[in-house]
Scaffold this motif. Structure first.
Motif, PDB file in Angstrom:
ATOM      1  N   ALA B 171       0.837  -1.206   0.000  1.00 51.73           N
ATOM      2  CA  ALA B 171       0.000   0.000   0.000  1.00 51.73           C
ATOM      3  C   ALA B 171       0.869   1.253   0.000  1.00 51.73           C
ATOM      4  N   GLN B 175       1.397   4.048  -2.911  1.00 48.06           N
ATOM      5  CA  GLN B 175       1.234   5.476  -2.633  1.00 48.06           C
ATOM      6  C   GLN B 175       2.459   6.253  -3.111  1.00 48.06           C
ATOM      7  N   GLN B 194      -4.811  -1.396  -2.430  1.00 47.55           N
ATOM      8  CA  GLN B 194      -5.271  -0.072  -2.868  1.00 47.55           C
ATOM      9  C   GLN B 194      -6.296   0.514  -1.897  1.00 47.55           C
ATOM     10  N   MET B 197      -4.473   2.448   0.692  1.00 52.11           N
ATOM     11  CA  MET B 197      -3.720   3.636   0.286  1.00 52.11           C
ATOM     12  C   MET B 197      -4.218   4.943   0.917  1.00 52.11           C
TER      13      MET B 197
END
Ligand code: SF4
Ligand code: SF4
Lengths: 263, 441
Positions: B171, B175, B194, B197
């Motif tokens: 994650a 990012q 995701q 994120m």
């Protein structure tokens, strides 16, 4: 009824210079236990009817040694085994049929290593063969439509992977075969194996044969079928303790086949 | 200073593997304390059994819920470990996501790992619920009190944490990729992470990098710690299930071995030419001990099984003796064997590799006679075991010791045996009456 059952012994045939096709190994229960003797006679009636050439060892037969071995007495087991093997090899026995899964297992699996190599079959297998060969036939008879549940003996089922032969025979009776929740590979023991037959159980909250009988009763059977004289005793006791003996009988497959044919 | 991360990584990796090697060597030494078994030499069948039972998990699905959940965790763990390969290479070379060059294949791999990680987390939560909230009966038997219970829970916690770290690592990476931070090139697809994120949106880039690095390090260190935890845990089965199913018995379940030492003695007794009063030869070996009272008397295959036991309790839940309230539990037989073997192993560790008698043994100090005599030899436990363990064989070996070395059978069994010896039947009937059934009705 015993009228006219023919039971030749190996010794008598040998004296006449004859050799039977198959030796019927009766076993200690089949020889001495009152309930099991009925199974022995029922099986002999079937053998007679199908005109099978067989003989028994009679007084020359001795315990296979199974209960001693499972109690841990390997010495006594091997003494018994070697003695029996000597007798059978002297008669040049090739094929053995037995009504007891414990004798079956011991002679089939544990005797070869000690010099006793035979083709060993269980009586439910032999009876099936007799049907296949057309030497026996059955018209449903008195068990038509009855609910029969079959208890797998550990030493026939898990120990030797024979699950189908006894079931095939029940199907031949035109009866309704109802399975217990634990059957075949997961069949629950009757509590007799491993020498438990000959001693009281350890402390617990129930007897094993009661637990198994309860599973059988759940199927609401008319008949509990067994294929082992020890299972038969355990289940018969269980049915008595549950006070169901008026409505439910425990029968060996051989007795069912013989009974259906009114032998 | 530039190479500091690489060097630290190499040190951690080598230390982790060295410690693991030490444990494996101890394991092998302990297992080899056992005697040589009578093994059939059908290796084709053995490979097949291993492929079907260990690799294919065929016995697990007999119980569908736990079986399918277990397959998820198992497949997840094996496959996600491909990622560990990348982590190791990255760690040693100082690269970042070295396999990213695989392009769409890489995306596919990372996406599959993520989905599997999620499934593993779900399965582990179900497992935890079964053990702690639903309290499935086989998990709360007496032998599971204390360490075995904590061990089982701990494994579940470690698995969740490892999966969470893996997803966190992805994650934060995603990012950083979105922010086009240097060193974080576009790579991988993140169908699960995701959703994590947004947690890092608006955070300082430096902090995100720190979290990404921390998750990366903790993930790989966690795996190394877990690897070394195996030896102290029932989780050892993830390795030993393979050899154990390979060496599992090929004989019909009903067949017990015939003791060779006894065969020799019986032959001597039956031999009409042997002199029963002959003094034993000068160089006669000390007679072999019959049966087993301690772990060294067992076969090494049985000791391997003891270390393999998953403590799942499938055996115990099928055991007629246990179901009817007797003390016997086939799982406990295996756990006791392992615990005693560990005790013997520790003893050897502190005594320069030699076992010094500690006045204890498997019989009585671990396994009671009451347990041994409650077994009906029904083979339900053997049938139920998902990793081909045979608890019954240990029970039988210990009975042999009790009867042949100690003459300590229950009185009723002694009676039965003397009947067999004298009359050829377990009951007091005359052998000459064996054919009476013919004329009865
Ligand atoms: S063989 Fe013995 S220990 Fe195994 S399930 Fe049967 S009674 Fe229990
Ligand atoms: S012996 Fe097999 S079935 Fe029993 S607890 Fe261990 S792994 Fe499970």
């Amino acid at each position: 009824m015993s009228e006219g059952i023919k039971v030749p012994t190996m010794a008598s045939l040998f004296a006449e210079g004859k050799q039977p096709e198959v030796l019927f190994w009766v076993g200690c229960a089949g020889s001495f236990d009152d309930r099991a003797k009925k199974i022995t006679r029922a099986f002999v009636k079937i053998l007679n009817k199908a005109d099978v050439s067989f003989a028994v060892l009679g007084t020359e037969e001795s315990c296979t040694g199974d209960p001693a071995k499972r109690a841990g007495n390997e010495f006594l087991f091997q003494m018994q085994a070697v003695t029996n093997i000597e007798v059978m090899n002297a008669y040049e026995v090739k094929k053995i049929v037995t009504t007891c899964p414990h004798c079956f297992n011991t002679i089939k699996n544990e005797y070869p290593g000690l010099g006793g190599e035979y083709e060993v079959i269980h009586h439910t297998q032999l009876i099936n063969q007799l049907f296949e060969e057309g030497r026996l036939s059955l018209e449903g008879g008195s068990y038509k439509g009855k609910r029969i549940t079959y208890h797998d003996p550990c030493y026939l089922g898990r120990a030797n992977n024979i699950y189908q032969a006894p079931r095939d025979l029940i199907q031949k009776l035109d009866a309704e075969l109802v399975e217990m929740k634990n059957c075949r590979k997961r069949g629950l023991c009757c509590g007799a194996g491993g020498s438990q037959m000959f001693k009281d159980a350890e402390k617990g909250d129930k007897e094993v044969n009661i637990a198994r009988t309860e599973e059988a009763l759940e199927t609401k059977p008319d008949i509990i079928a067994a294929a082992c004289p020890f299972c038969n005793t355990m289940m018969t006791d269980g049915v008595k303790i549950k006070e169901k003996e008026a409505s439910i009988v425990v029968k060996d497959i051989a007795e069912l086949i013989a009974g259906a044919d009114d032998l | 200073m530039e190479y500091l991360p690489n060097i630290s990584f190499a040190i951690v990796l080598v230390a982790g593997i060295a410690f693991f090697r030490r444990n494996v060597l101890r394991l092998i030494r302990n297992i080899k304390l056992g005697k040589e078994p009578q093994l059939e030499k059908d290796n084709t069948q053995r490979w097949k059994n291993m492929a079907r039972i260990a690799l294919g998990q065929s016995k697990m699905v007999v119980r569908p819920v736990s079986g399918i959940m277990h397959i998820l965790v198992y497949v997840g763990f094996v496959i996600i470990n491909i990622e560990v390969l990348e982590i190791i290479i990255d760690g040693l070379l100082g690269t970042h996501r070295i396999f990213a060059g695989l392009g769409p294949i890489y995306d596919f791999l990372i996406a599959s790992f993520e989905i599997l990680a999620l499934l593993v987390i779900i399965a582990v939560v179900v497992f935890w619920l079964r053990r702690n909230i639903i309290r499935v009966k086989r998990f709360i038997k007496p032998e599971m009190k204390g360490w075995p219970k904590r061990d089982a829970d701990l494994i579940l916690y470690i698995e969740v944490v490892l999966m969470f770290l893996f997803l966190t690592m992805n994650a934060t990476d995603a990012q950083l990729q979105a922010l086009s931070v240097e060193g974080y090139a576009q790579a991988g697809a993140f169908p699960v992470s995701q959703f994590m994120m947004p947690w890092y949106e608006g955070m300082e880039t430096a902090s995100i990098i720190m979290i990404e690095r921390a998750a990366w390090w903790l993930h790989i260190v966690g795996i190394l710690v877990f690897l070394n935890y195996l030896y102290y845990s029932k989780h050892l089965h993830i390795l030993l299930a393979f050899p154990n199913t390979f060496y599992g018995s090929l004989k019909p379940k009903g067949q017990l071995d015939n003791l060779e030492a006894v065969t020799k003695e019986v032959q001597l007794m039956m031999d009409p030419n042997a002199d029963p009063f002959a003094a034993p030869a000068e160089d006669a070996e000390t007679p072999e001990k019959f049966g087993a009272s301690d772990v060294m008397d067992l076969k090494w295959t049985q000791l391997l099984s003891a270390y393999t036991c998953t403590e799942c309790g499938r055996c115990t839940s099928e055991c007629p003796a246990n179901q009817t309230g007797k003390k016997l539990s086939p799982r406990k037989i295996m756990m006791d064997t392992r615990d005693r073997l560990e005790e013997v192993g520790q003893n050897m560790n502190v005594n320069a590799g030699k076992f010094v008698d500690d006045g204890k043994q498997l019989l009585d100090d671990y396994i009671s006679r009451e347990e041994l005599w409650a077994c009906t030899s029904c083979n339900a436990c053997v049938e139920a075991c998902p990793v081909s363990i045979d608890p019954l064989s240990i029970i039988m070996d210990m009975r042999q010791y009790l009867v042949m070395e100690q003459s300590a059978a229950p009185a009723e069994l002694n009676q039965m045996m003397s009947n067999v010896e004298n009359n050829g039947a377990p009951w007091p009937f005359n052998q000459m009456d064996r054919l009476n059934w013919v004329n009865e009705s």
